[in-house]
Design a protein around this motif. Structure first.
Motif, short mmCIF file in Angstrom:
data_model
loop_
_atom_site.label_atom_id
_atom_site.label_comp_id
_atom_site.label_asym_id
_atom_site.label_seq_id
_atom_site.Cartn_x
_atom_site.Cartn_y
_atom_site.Cartn_z
N ARG A 141 32.66 -8.60 0.41
CA ARG A 141 34.07 -8.23 0.26
C ARG A 141 34.32 -6.80 0.72
O ARG A 141 35.44 -6.44 1.07
N ASN A 142 33.27 -5.98 0.68
CA ASN A 142 33.44 -4.55 0.88
C ASN A 142 32.59 -4.03 2.04
O ASN A 142 31.60 -4.65 2.42
N THR A 143 32.99 -2.89 2.57
CA THR A 143 32.30 -2.27 3.70
C THR A 143 31.03 -1.57 3.22
O THR A 143 30.82 -1.37 2.03
N GLU A 144 30.21 -1.19 4.18
CA GLU A 144 28.98 -0.47 3.85
C GLU A 144 29.33 0.87 3.22
O GLU A 144 30.24 1.56 3.66
N GLY A 145 28.60 1.23 2.17
CA GLY A 145 28.86 2.49 1.49
C GLY A 145 28.27 2.49 0.10
O GLY A 145 27.62 1.53 -0.33
N LEU A 146 28.52 3.58 -0.62
CA LEU A 146 28.00 3.74 -1.98
C LEU A 146 29.10 3.41 -2.99
O LEU A 146 30.19 3.98 -2.93
N TYR A 147 28.79 2.51 -3.92
CA TYR A 147 29.76 2.04 -4.89
C TYR A 147 29.25 2.27 -6.32
O TYR A 147 28.04 2.29 -6.57
N THR A 148 30.20 2.44 -7.21
CA THR A 148 29.91 2.42 -8.64
C THR A 148 30.98 1.58 -9.32
O THR A 148 31.95 1.16 -8.66
N VAL A 149 30.81 1.29 -10.59
CA VAL A 149 31.75 0.45 -11.32
C VAL A 149 32.29 1.24 -12.51
O VAL A 149 31.51 1.80 -13.30
N ASP A 150 33.58 1.31 -12.62
CA ASP A 150 34.24 2.06 -13.68
C ASP A 150 33.86 1.51 -15.06
O ASP A 150 33.75 0.30 -15.25
N LYS A 151 33.64 2.41 -15.99
CA LYS A 151 33.38 2.09 -17.40
C LYS A 151 32.04 1.37 -17.64
O LYS A 151 31.81 0.82 -18.70
N LEU A 152 31.16 1.36 -16.63
CA LEU A 152 29.90 0.63 -16.77
C LEU A 152 28.74 1.62 -16.94
O LEU A 152 28.53 2.50 -16.11
N GLY A 153 28.00 1.47 -18.04
CA GLY A 153 26.85 2.34 -18.28
C GLY A 153 26.24 2.04 -19.63
O GLY A 153 26.69 1.15 -20.35
N ASN A 154 25.22 2.80 -19.97
CA ASN A 154 24.64 2.65 -21.31
C ASN A 154 24.43 4.00 -22.01
O ASN A 154 24.81 4.14 -23.17
N ILE A 155 23.89 4.99 -21.34
CA ILE A 155 23.63 6.27 -21.99
C ILE A 155 24.67 7.30 -21.55
O ILE A 155 24.83 7.56 -20.35
N GLU A 156 25.40 7.83 -22.50
CA GLU A 156 26.44 8.82 -22.20
C GLU A 156 25.83 10.01 -21.47
O GLU A 156 24.84 10.59 -21.93
N GLY A 157 26.43 10.39 -20.34
CA GLY A 157 25.92 11.49 -19.56
C GLY A 157 24.72 11.15 -18.70
O GLY A 157 24.14 12.01 -18.04
N GLY A 158 24.33 9.87 -18.69
CA GLY A 158 23.18 9.44 -17.91
C GLY A 158 23.54 9.12 -16.47
O GLY A 158 24.65 9.37 -15.99
N LYS A 159 22.60 8.54 -15.78
CA LYS A 159 22.77 8.15 -14.39
C LYS A 159 23.84 7.07 -14.27
O LYS A 159 23.82 6.09 -15.01
N PRO A 160 24.80 7.23 -13.35
CA PRO A 160 25.79 6.17 -13.18
C PRO A 160 25.20 4.96 -12.46
O PRO A 160 24.12 5.05 -11.87
N ILE A 161 25.90 3.85 -12.53
CA ILE A 161 25.51 2.67 -11.75
C ILE A 161 25.77 2.98 -10.29
O ILE A 161 26.87 3.37 -9.90
N GLU A 162 24.74 2.80 -9.45
CA GLU A 162 24.85 3.12 -8.02
C GLU A 162 24.43 1.91 -7.19
O GLU A 162 23.32 1.40 -7.35
N TYR A 163 25.31 1.47 -6.31
CA TYR A 163 25.04 0.36 -5.41
C TYR A 163 25.30 0.80 -3.97
O TYR A 163 26.41 1.22 -3.64
#
Length: 484
Positions: A311-333
């Motif tokens: 659905r999307n072009t080549e690039g770096l994506y993340t997802v809003d409100k998605l994570g587990n540890i506050e202040g930790g590494k974001p989801i990176e795709y």
């Protein structure tokens, strides 16, 4: 650990729009449906029902199919025995040397991502310490993930306190405050913060192997807490929010400790005793963080996700409100082509490196056969109609998303091209291949969405995209936010 929430600026989402290939699909489907019915009867009139029944039974094949489908599972009837025999071959010319031993079992829980990641880790510790078999404690990560996700949820509730309770965001948050699932970057957050322990140090409990009762209790407590925090955040006593939230997390800790067991803390001393494959006894005193940093020999933070989201072009994506540890590494795709996922995976397997991957496991597969293959089940033959949505359209319409994480441990190459892949699952030693699957390359094309790789195996271009940290933000309800 347990950082407080802060007011954030809402991100600008990356839109997903239909393109010409969607229009082409609609035209093809319209053509398949044939001429418009000129009858002036209501679509579901008795006249139409009688006509449709007569037309269906006029074909002898349909009368046979009626008997078959009403007394057997659909997939058993549409199974193509010749294709299954041809494609379900458990032979691979590229194999990870130390794969398996043991085949793990997540049982009645959604911990596949923790099993897949620790199944990758175990091959490195086995090689480094010359072990025949080894298993990390998934329950240890499970405990701290649930505790951190509870804090994550309550922080999102505080942030959204000004939203109406029936808003899309608040209802999304309330639907599942926390669950068993997760993603690779969540694993990175956990092992960097809490480390790892052998399963012998912190074994499974009744609630880790069958987590539904625990999830019911924790989620309903979190919903209860959310109502309190929403009220408190908008009252004159809003300064009390963090103290109240801490007392709530104490309750969640108590529930987790009583059901999963009291885990060691990251800096607690633990003793790992083991025999190597030559029969020599070893005893090591360390900490959970020491197991990860010193004994494992694997830096999870150097690994990142390649995804195939057409659905999307080549690039770096993340997802809003998605994570587990506050202040930790974001989801990176890093979104790229399916061929780039395959090339990186093959390079890793050839280097004796197992591959964490995410997929939609419930499609065109059968556990007892240990097979994932789009050619082995023919719905057109059974029903006179087939399923025509492509991968992009399945994502756009909610038909498909990541539902399961497993590990690639082998591939069969013909003239340098993959034909089939060897998959290590975490459902125990079940099925024709005793816990493994044979996955056809066509199934990889259609239902694999993610592999985890590193700079060593990905192209320079893809690595540079990952390092740029120039994110395009997908909304919290996007299918790429599904947790395996």
């Amino acid at each position: 650990m347990g950082s407080q929430a802060s007011k954030i600026v809402e991100p600008k989402y990356t839109p997903v729009r239909s393109t010409n290939d969607d229009d082409e699909l609609l035209l093809k489907l319209q053509a398949r449906l044939g001429q418009q019915d000129e009858s002036k009867d209501a679509p579901l009139s008795l006249s139409n029902l009688s006509k449709w029944e007569a037309n269906l039974l006029a074909d002898p094949k349909n009368r046979l199919a009626l008997n078959c489908f009403t007394s057997h599972d659909i997939t058993e009837i549409v199974a193509q025995t010749a294709a299954i025999n041809l494609d379900n071959v458990d032979l691979f010319n590229v194999n990870v040397k130390f794969e398996g031993a043991p085949i793990t079992n997540q049982k009645s829980s959604g911990r596949c991502w923790l099993f897949a990641s620790t199944n990758v880790f175990k091959e490195f510790i086995k090689a480094k310490h010359q072990l025949e078999s080894f298993e990390f404690s998934q329950n240890y990560l499970f405990f701290y993930d649930k505790l951190e996700k509870s804090n994550w949820f309550l922080n999102r509730i505080i942030e959204s306190a000004d939203e109406e309770i029936d808003s899309r965001l608040v209802q999304y948050l309330m639907q599942t405050p926390e669950n068993d699932g997760g993603q690779w970057d969540m694993v990175v957050n956990l092992v960097k913060t809490y480390g790892l322990v052998p399963k012998s140090v912190y074994p499974d409990s009744a609630s880790s192997i069958n987590s539904s009762g625990l999830n019911y209790l924790v989620n309903n407590k979190l919903r209860e807490f959310a109502l309190v925090l929403r009220k408190l955040s908008t009252s004159e006593k809003s300064e009390d929010v963090e103290g109240v939230k801490t007392s709530m997390l104490n309750e969640i800790f108590n529930i987790l400790a009583l059901t999963l067991g009291l885990p060691p803390k990251p800096d607690d001393e633990i003793t790992w005793e083991y025999k190597d494959k030559f029969g020599n006894f070893h005893s090591v005193k360390t900490t959970p963080l020491g197991v990860y940093s010193d004994l494992l020999g694997f830096d999870a933070a150097k690994y990142f996700s390649l995804i195939h989201d057409p659905r999307n072009t080549e690039g770096l994506y993340t997802v809003d409100k998605l994570g587990n540890i506050e202040g930790g590494k974001p989801i990176e795709y890093v979104n790229t082509s399916i061929d780039n996922l395959k090339q990186a995976a093959i390079a890793m397997l050839q280097a004796n490196h197992p591959v964490f991957f995410g997929c939609d496991v419930g499609k065109f597969g059968k556990t007892d056969l240990g097979l994932l293959d789009v050619d082995s089940w023919d719905y057109q033959l059974g029903f006179g109609t087939d399923m025509h949505l492509n991968k992009k359209q399945r994502l756009m319409t909610g038909s498909s998303q990541m539902t399961h994480a497993m590990v690639l441990v082998g591939v069969h190459l013909v003239d340098g091209k993959p034909v089939r892949w060897k998959v290590e699952n975490s459902w125990g030693e079940y099925g024709a291949h005793k816990g493994y699957y044979v996955m056809s390359d066509k199934w990889f094309d259609e239902y694999v969405f993610q592999i985890v790789t590193s700079e060593r195996f990905a192209t320079t271009k893809l690595t540079d995209i990952w390092k740029s940290k120039d994110y395009k933000v997908l909304p919290y309800y996007d299918p790429m936010g599904a947790l395996a």
